[in-house]
Design a protein around this motif. Sequence first.
Motif, PDB file in Angstrom:
ATOM      1  N   ILE A 254       0.830  -1.220   0.000  1.00 42.66           N
ATOM      2  CA  ILE A 254       0.000   0.000   0.000  1.00 42.66           C
ATOM      3  C   ILE A 254       0.862   1.267   0.000  1.00 42.66           C
ATOM      4  N   HIS A 255       2.069   1.181   0.537  1.00 41.24           N
ATOM      5  CA  HIS A 255       2.889   2.385   0.707  1.00 41.24           C
ATOM      6  C   HIS A 255       4.227   2.173  -0.020  1.00 41.24           C
ATOM      7  N   ARG A 256       4.321   2.774  -1.210  1.00 36.49           N
ATOM      8  CA  ARG A 256       5.470   2.459  -2.068  1.00 36.49           C
ATOM      9  C   ARG A 256       6.806   2.846  -1.434  1.00 36.49           C
ATOM     10  N   SER A 257       6.912   4.082  -0.929  1.00 37.47           N
ATOM     11  CA  SER A 257       8.228   4.500  -0.445  1.00 37.47           C
ATOM     12  C   SER A 257       8.628   3.693   0.795  1.00 37.47           C
ATOM     13  N   TRP A 258       7.647   3.328   1.614  1.00 36.01           N
ATOM     14  CA  TRP A 258       7.953   2.465   2.776  1.00 36.01           C
ATOM     15  C   TRP A 258       8.516   1.138   2.279  1.00 36.01           C
ATOM     16  N   LEU A 259       7.860   0.573   1.274  1.00 34.79           N
ATOM     17  CA  LEU A 259       8.283  -0.741   0.755  1.00 34.79           C
ATOM     18  C   LEU A 259       9.716  -0.668   0.231  1.00 34.79           C
ATOM     19  N   LEU A 260      10.016   0.399  -0.507  1.00 38.61           N
ATOM     20  CA  LEU A 260      11.360   0.506  -1.084  1.00 38.61           C
ATOM     21  C   LEU A 260      12.408   0.611   0.031  1.00 38.61           C
ATOM     22  N   LYS A 261      12.075   1.358   1.091  1.00 41.84           N
ATOM     23  CA  LYS A 261      13.034   1.502   2.206  1.00 41.84           C
ATOM     24  C   LYS A 261      13.198   0.180   2.959  1.00 41.84           C
ATOM     25  N   PHE A 262      12.085  -0.497   3.151  1.00 46.13           N
ATOM     26  CA  PHE A 262      12.118  -1.795   3.865  1.00 46.13           C
ATOM     27  C   PHE A 262      12.980  -2.782   3.078  1.00 46.13           C
ATOM     28  N   ALA A 263      12.758  -2.807   1.767  1.00 48.11           N
ATOM     29  CA  ALA A 263      13.514  -3.742   0.916  1.00 48.11           C
ATOM     30  C   ALA A 263      15.004  -3.421   0.968  1.00 48.11           C
ATOM     31  N   ALA A 264      15.318  -2.129   0.915  1.00 45.69           N
ATOM     32  CA  ALA A 264      16.735  -1.732   0.930  1.00 45.69           C
ATOM     33  C   ALA A 264      17.373  -2.129   2.260  1.00 45.69           C
ATOM     34  N   GLU A 265      16.607  -1.970   3.341  1.00 44.77           N
ATOM     35  CA  GLU A 265      17.139  -2.313   4.668  1.00 44.77           C
ATOM     36  C   GLU A 265      17.393  -3.820   4.783  1.00 44.77           C
ATOM     37  N   LEU A 266      16.441  -4.618   4.270  1.00 44.33           N
ATOM     38  CA  LEU A 266      16.634  -6.074   4.313  1.00 44.33           C
ATOM     39  C   LEU A 266      17.865  -6.451   3.496  1.00 44.33           C
ATOM     40  N   LYS A 267      18.012  -5.789   2.358  1.00 43.53           N
ATOM     41  CA  LYS A 267      19.157  -6.105   1.487  1.00 43.53           C
ATOM     42  C   LYS A 267      20.472  -5.742   2.191  1.00 43.53           C
ATOM     43  N   ARG A 268      20.469  -4.572   2.828  1.00 43.69           N
ATOM     44  CA  ARG A 268      21.685  -4.130   3.536  1.00 43.69           C
ATOM     45  C   ARG A 268      22.093  -5.164   4.591  1.00 43.69           C
ATOM     46  N   ARG A 269      21.074  -5.806   5.182  1.00 42.21           N
ATOM     47  CA  ARG A 269      21.363  -6.796   6.234  1.00 42.21           C
ATOM     48  C   ARG A 269      21.510  -8.223   5.671  1.00 42.21           C
ATOM     49  N   HIS A 270      21.493  -8.339   4.368  1.00 41.06           N
ATOM     50  CA  HIS A 270      21.560  -9.664   3.706  1.00 41.06           C
ATOM     51  C   HIS A 270      20.454 -10.586   4.201  1.00 41.06           C
ATOM     52  N   LEU A 271      19.271 -10.021   4.364  1.00 39.32           N
ATOM     53  CA  LEU A 271      18.127 -10.804   4.851  1.00 39.32           C
ATOM     54  C   LEU A 271      17.183 -11.080   3.693  1.00 39.32           C
ATOM     55  N   ARG A 272      17.385 -12.161   3.017  1.00 36.87           N
ATOM     56  CA  ARG A 272      16.463 -12.465   1.920  1.00 36.87           C
ATOM     57  C   ARG A 272      15.694 -13.725   2.271  1.00 36.87           C
ATOM     58  N   LEU A 273      14.432 -13.529   2.683  1.00 37.31           N
ATOM     59  CA  LEU A 273      13.586 -14.668   3.022  1.00 37.31           C
ATOM     60  C   LEU A 273      12.455 -14.733   2.012  1.00 37.31           C
ATOM     61  N   PRO A 274      12.270 -15.845   1.331  1.00 41.27           N
ATOM     62  CA  PRO A 274      11.137 -15.944   0.418  1.00 41.27           C
ATOM     63  C   PRO A 274       9.844 -15.639   1.175  1.00 41.27           C
ATOM     64  N   PHE A 275       8.871 -15.074   0.482  1.00 45.47           N
ATOM     65  CA  PHE A 275       7.604 -14.803   1.170  1.00 45.47           C
ATOM     66  C   PHE A 275       6.418 -14.771   0.216  1.00 45.47           C
ATOM     67  N   GLU A 276       5.244 -14.924   0.850  1.00 47.99           N
ATOM     68  CA  GLU A 276       3.952 -14.745   0.185  1.00 47.99           C
ATOM     69  C   GLU A 276       3.255 -13.600   0.874  1.00 47.99           C
ATOM     70  N   THR A 277       2.398 -12.894   0.175  1.00 52.62           N
ATOM     71  CA  THR A 277       1.606 -11.852   0.815  1.00 52.62           C
ATOM     72  C   THR A 277       0.403 -11.496  -0.059  1.00 52.62           C
ATOM     73  N   ILE A 278      -0.445 -10.603   0.456  1.00 55.02           N
ATOM     74  CA  ILE A 278      -1.657 -10.194  -0.266  1.00 55.02           C
ATOM     75  C   ILE A 278      -1.560  -8.706  -0.581  1.00 55.02           C
TER      76      ILE A 278
END
Length: 463
Positions: A254-278
């Motif tokens: 729902i919130h594009r800029s939040w999503l982009l920041k969250f993704a960048a943060e996970l990447k910075r931490r090398h946290l790549r977990l497969p996921f499903e969502t709605i």
Amino acid sequence: MTDVLLTHGYFLNEDEKEQAIMKPYPPLGLLYISAYLRRGGFSVALFDSTFTRRAVLFERLQREAGGVLGLYTNLMTRQPVLDIIRVAKANGWTVVLGGPESANYPVEYLRRGADVVVIGEGEETLSELLPALATRGSQRLHGVVGTVFQDESGAIVINPERPQIANLDSIPWPDRAQIDLSHYIDVWRQHHGMGSVNLITARGCPYKCRWCSHAVFGFSHRRRSYLDCADEVEHIKTVYQPDQVWYADDVFTIHRSWLLKFAAELKRRHLRLPFETISRADRMMREDILATLAEMGCYRIWIGSESGSQRILDAMERGVTVEQVQWVTKAAQRHGIQVGMFLMWGYEGEELADIAATIEHVKQCNPDIFFTTVAYPIMHTPYYDTVADRVGLLEDWDTSTDRHHVIRGRHSRAYYKYADQWLRHEVAAFRLEAADPIAALQQRHEAQQAQCAMLAVDAEVEA
Ligand code: B12
Ligand code: SF4
């Protein structure tokens, strides 16, 4: 003695459909409440009913008679919840209910033995309610906001609503340590080769789809910070080591800029977990969103597609176009993300042409997986209000759920069963066309037969 025993009325061994699917998750609401109360100094016990039997819970209610029982309720669990209330009351427990179902039917549950119904978020209300119960008892709870109860005269008292928690980062993460989360992960691994854990990054949805229940969070939308969410993902990965996660949000993108920041943060931490969502199609109409989801590890996105008829989508006030769903399905698949689709038959005003449009739409989209439901009006939704004068139950309220609502004058269940068969055979024919034209022909033939059967019961209506 503990201040509260928290539980829910969901028993996997009683749910044949879920036993075929085997994708159980613990109820996050109870885990949030447990963490919050513990932080506030309360002593909390949590009985997770998912993998056990009613008799085990009943035995505990008998053994530890006389405490406060907090029960999560949703649309599926009315019957077990009523049974639990009965056994708890017989053993001197004070029963407090929370969750969407009891928020929709507070009077019905109070009249059947519950002492208090909490409306909305449970964390702050329970922190105030537990001491109030200890000092004032369950019939003098005037002023405990967010609750409904019966006073000494038996009158129903509705206290004012409680303001929602403004800062979701201020509350502790779900208290997963209180349940056997590894059991959930093992069941997942056993049945799907992947162990999964659920979490949420936000509460509430501001959209107004007419059939959707907003009984707990209203129309608010509150997000956690992307850093707090990344910390929780890291914690889950370190402690529980699942193979994937499920973001149980209403609308994950729902919130594009939040999503982009969250993704960048996970990447910075090398946290790549497969996921499903709605999510909603209109909140994914950009290549960068889909690319980000794919990069984060999203392997399947679920979309509420509902109907292939724009007329029906508009009647639902869905706020999405058929073209948006078609574009997003193709684009997501292009990015390597599978698409799961939810579809709904029998919404108010749906006609044969709309059903045909839905079938064409599913063929156009060709999602990886799709589920259909016959629309059912949930209490206190705008959809319910529209059909209220025609809604009925074939059984008693106590033994049914809102999913059992029938709408007098609507096509029969058989009609939608055939519509479903028509859809499935048409889609199968479409998928087989190039590889196996003969099998495709057979499927098309069965689709026609289903369509004929559907038209043959056209005049049958729900009682
Ligand atoms: C994820 C989800 C699912 C997942 C479940 C996996 C999982 N467990 O994570 C899946 C996709 C399988 C699913 C299926 C279904 N779901 Co669902 N689901 C959700 C969703 C989006 C999130 C649940 C969640 O984790 N919420 C976050 C927690 C924090 O919120 P919460 O549980 O409400 O808890 C808070 C309060 O309720 C309260 N509270 C909770 N427990 C207690 C206990 C006490 C004592 C107190 C005082 C307070 C209290 O405090 C908590 C914290 O503030 C909700 C919508 C939503 N946003 O909540 C719908 C929702 C719960 N689902 C709903 C429905 C209808 C279904 C289905 C029937 C759909 C269908 N047609 O098949 C099925 C039923 C499945 C089943 N067997 O129960 C409805 C329920 C409506 C109702 N009146 O009960 C909801 C509300 C969606 C909606 N908007 O209509 N669902
Ligand atoms: S169906 Fe989804 S998008 Fe629509 S109001 Fe409910 S949660 Fe929001």
